[in-house]
Write a protein that holds these residues in place. Structure first.
Motif, mmCIF file in Angstrom:
data_model
loop_
_atom_site.group_PDB
_atom_site.id
_atom_site.type_symbol
_atom_site.label_atom_id
_atom_site.label_comp_id
_atom_site.label_asym_id
_atom_site.label_seq_id
_atom_site.Cartn_x
_atom_site.Cartn_y
_atom_site.Cartn_z
ATOM 1 N N GLY A 91 7.867 67.773 -54.063
ATOM 2 C CA GLY A 91 8.478 67.773 -52.745
ATOM 3 C C GLY A 91 8.028 66.584 -51.913
ATOM 4 N N ILE A 92 8.626 66.479 -50.753
ATOM 5 C CA ILE A 92 8.444 65.333 -49.865
ATOM 6 C C ILE A 92 7.178 65.504 -49.027
ATOM 7 C CG2 ILE A 92 9.661 66.163 -47.809
ATOM 8 C CD1 ILE A 92 11.333 63.542 -48.038
ATOM 9 N N ALA A 93 6.576 64.413 -48.603
ATOM 10 C CA ALA A 93 5.302 64.468 -47.883
ATOM 11 C C ALA A 93 5.522 64.567 -46.378
ATOM 12 C CB ALA A 93 4.453 63.252 -48.221
ATOM 13 N N THR A 94 5.803 65.771 -45.910
ATOM 14 C CA THR A 94 5.792 66.065 -44.480
ATOM 15 C C THR A 94 4.874 67.256 -44.265
ATOM 16 O OG1 THR A 94 7.621 67.653 -44.508
ATOM 17 C CG2 THR A 94 8.195 65.311 -44.271
ATOM 18 N N GLY A 143 6.201 62.851 -53.354
ATOM 19 C CA GLY A 143 5.508 62.588 -52.099
ATOM 20 C C GLY A 143 4.181 63.292 -51.926
ATOM 21 N N LEU A 144 4.065 64.518 -52.400
ATOM 22 C CA LEU A 144 2.836 65.293 -52.195
ATOM 23 C C LEU A 144 1.862 65.182 -53.366
ATOM 24 C CD1 LEU A 144 4.254 68.512 -50.498
ATOM 25 C CD2 LEU A 144 2.710 66.824 -49.468
ATOM 26 N N ALA A 145 2.156 64.361 -54.354
ATOM 27 C CA ALA A 145 1.300 64.272 -55.544
ATOM 28 C C ALA A 145 -0.116 63.834 -55.176
ATOM 29 C CB ALA A 145 1.903 63.323 -56.570
ATOM 30 N N GLY A 146 -0.235 62.813 -54.337
ATOM 31 C CA GLY A 146 -1.559 62.322 -53.967
ATOM 32 C C GLY A 146 -2.353 63.340 -53.176
ATOM 33 N N ASP A 154 8.916 56.239 -43.257
ATOM 34 C CA ASP A 154 7.998 55.479 -44.097
ATOM 35 C C ASP A 154 6.873 56.346 -44.659
ATOM 36 O OD1 ASP A 154 7.062 52.966 -45.214
ATOM 37 O OD2 ASP A 154 5.433 53.067 -43.750
ATOM 38 N N GLY A 155 6.485 57.409 -43.956
ATOM 39 C CA GLY A 155 5.369 58.224 -44.407
ATOM 40 C C GLY A 155 5.709 59.240 -45.465
ATOM 41 N N LEU A 156 6.960 59.336 -45.846
ATOM 42 C CA LEU A 156 7.378 60.398 -46.757
ATOM 43 C C LEU A 156 6.851 60.218 -48.179
ATOM 44 C CD1 LEU A 156 11.075 60.966 -45.634
ATOM 45 C CD2 LEU A 156 9.006 62.120 -44.856
ATOM 46 N N GLN A 157 6.359 59.006 -48.501
ATOM 47 C CA GLN A 157 5.806 58.793 -49.838
ATOM 48 C C GLN A 157 4.430 59.405 -49.980
ATOM 49 O OE1 GLN A 157 5.983 56.529 -47.482
ATOM 50 N NE2 GLN A 157 4.530 54.855 -47.730
ATOM 51 N N GLY A 158 3.787 59.793 -48.852
ATOM 52 C CA GLY A 158 2.495 60.448 -48.919
ATOM 53 C C GLY A 158 1.379 59.527 -49.364
ATOM 54 N N GLN A 159 0.293 60.141 -49.834
ATOM 55 C CA GLN A 159 -0.864 59.384 -50.289
ATOM 56 C C GLN A 159 -0.611 58.811 -51.681
ATOM 57 O OE1 GLN A 159 -4.620 61.502 -50.069
ATOM 58 N NE2 GLN A 159 -3.811 62.903 -48.516
ATOM 59 N N PRO A 160 -1.195 57.652 -51.986
ATOM 60 C CA PRO A 160 -1.107 57.162 -53.364
ATOM 61 C C PRO A 160 -1.825 58.105 -54.310
ATOM 62 C CG PRO A 160 -2.579 55.788 -52.047
ATOM 63 C CD PRO A 160 -1.931 56.742 -51.104
ATOM 64 N N ALA A 161 -1.371 58.146 -55.542
ATOM 65 C CA ALA A 161 -1.991 58.985 -56.567
ATOM 66 C C ALA A 161 -2.541 58.113 -57.685
ATOM 67 C CB ALA A 161 -0.978 59.971 -57.131
ATOM 68 N N ASP A 162 -3.602 58.593 -58.298
ATOM 69 C CA ASP A 162 -4.122 57.984 -59.519
ATOM 70 C C ASP A 162 -3.294 58.542 -60.669
ATOM 71 O OD1 ASP A 162 -5.613 56.792 -61.486
ATOM 72 O OD2 ASP A 162 -7.313 58.170 -61.313
ATOM 73 N N VAL A 163 -2.515 57.701 -61.346
ATOM 74 C CA VAL A 163 -1.507 58.193 -62.274
ATOM 75 C C VAL A 163 -1.892 57.940 -63.724
ATOM 76 C CG1 VAL A 163 0.344 57.929 -60.585
ATOM 77 C CG2 VAL A 163 -0.149 56.065 -62.171
#
Length: 328
Positions: free
Chosen positions: A44-47, A82-85, A144-153
């Motif tokens: 889901g999206i990062a809100t 978006g919420l992965a991080g 712009d904030g919808l991508q959320g935090q970066p994740a270690d992939v």
């Protein structure tokens, strides 16, 4: 938010998404099974509101962000990754994504800036008016904030096998809508099923051309992916939006036929108005556009025009202008 429970160890959550293409389907597997990793397919999206929805949904199933062992992303788009991080930060989940999208989910500076530069160049090439470019950029800046935090992939490749809950899933690369879009194919309760993200959707067709400007020959890549979905012989597909697709091969054929019809409509516009830009074709096909569709409309038109050039039906008479080829 609505929820729907699937047989065995799979749960579907439909999370709010007012920014892009409607409610997002997120899937939870393995919860309550000590032998299987607790797994999410997409996030889901990062809100804050969607994060709260997902936390509540997981709590209702007896789990939490911190208890998620792994996240399998179908592709990099913010409403899927978006919420992965955030989830990873709570519990150190392993985040898997196809290698073509890994840098986007990790928010690598070069990858993100390269995407932005390519997109900006296309807006000019497609003939998008300055006021519409400004409208689109305002929309993108606002969200712009919808991508959320970066994740270690952890990158995946086509043909890899990854554990999805207690199931072994085959990674099937299906580029077109996104460069790294994949399906996760499993055998479950005697059926072949797949979590397909936006490769096929039950009510509308995924955007091709604008949704990921990194994809070369986007329409041809997507048509190849549709043929691959058909060949997978799936009994059911679980998409990234809305409910299940119960005849995935037929749905893939329907979408391919839709693109054949759209190609004919594009040719009609070129015959009537040529030479034309992608923006002119988009206006003829879709009319007035707003929000993210300002990007998706001419992107889709471009995908068809580009394909017709490669097929020798059109020529690019000058950069961004398309006309019938003499042989056509």
């Amino acid at each position: 938010m609505s929820t729907h429970t699937l047989p065995c160890v799979v749960h579907q959550f439909q999370l709010t998404n007012a920014a892009f293409e409607g409610r997002n389907s997120v899937y939870l597997l393995g919860v309550g099974d000590d032998a299987a990793p607790t797994t999410l397919v997409d996030t889901g999206i990062a809100t804050p509101a969607v994060e709260a929805e997902l936390r509540t949904a997981l709590d209702d199933r007896g789990t939490s962000f911190a208890a998620i062992d792994r996240i399998l992303l179908t592709h990099w788009h913010h409403d899927h990754a978006g919420l992965a991080g955030t989830i990873q930060a709570d519990g150190d989940a392993t985040v898997y994504v196809h290698e073509a999208d890994a840098a986007m989910v990790a928010q690598d500076a070069d990858a993100v800036s390269g995407m932005a530069a390519t997109q900006a160049a296309y807006l000019d090439e497609w003939g998008m008016p300055a006021d519409k470019q400004a409208e689109l950029n305002d929309f993108l800046d606002t969200h712009d904030g919808l991508q959320g935090q970066p994740a270690d992939v952890t990158p995946l490749s086509d043909g890899d096998t990854v554990q999805l809950g207690g199931l072994d899933a085959e990674v099937v690369h299906l580029p077109g809508h996104a460069a790294g879009l994949v399906a996760y194919v499993v055998e479950r309760d005697g059926r072949r099923e797949a979590f397909v993200g936006d490769a096929i959707l039950p009510k509308y067709t995924p955007n091709v051309g604008g949704a990921d400007v990194r994809v070369e020959r986007p329409l041809q890549r997507y048509r190849d992916s549709l043929q691959r979905i058909e060949a997978l012989d799936l009994d059911r597909a679980w998409p990234g939006h809305r409910g299940p697709v119960f005849a995935p091969a037929a749905r893939a054929r329907d979408i391919a036929a839709h693109h054949d019809e759209r190609t004919e409509r594009v040719l009609d516009v070129v015959r009537a108005r040529g030479p034309v830009s992608a923006w002119t074709v988009s206006d003829a096909l879709f009319g007035e556009l707003h929000d993210i569709h300002v990007l998706h409309g001419p992107g889709e038109a471009y995908a068809h025009l580009d394909d017709l050039v490669h097929e020798g039906v059109l020529v690019e008479s000058q950069p961004g202008e398309y006309a019938l080829a003499a042989s056509a």
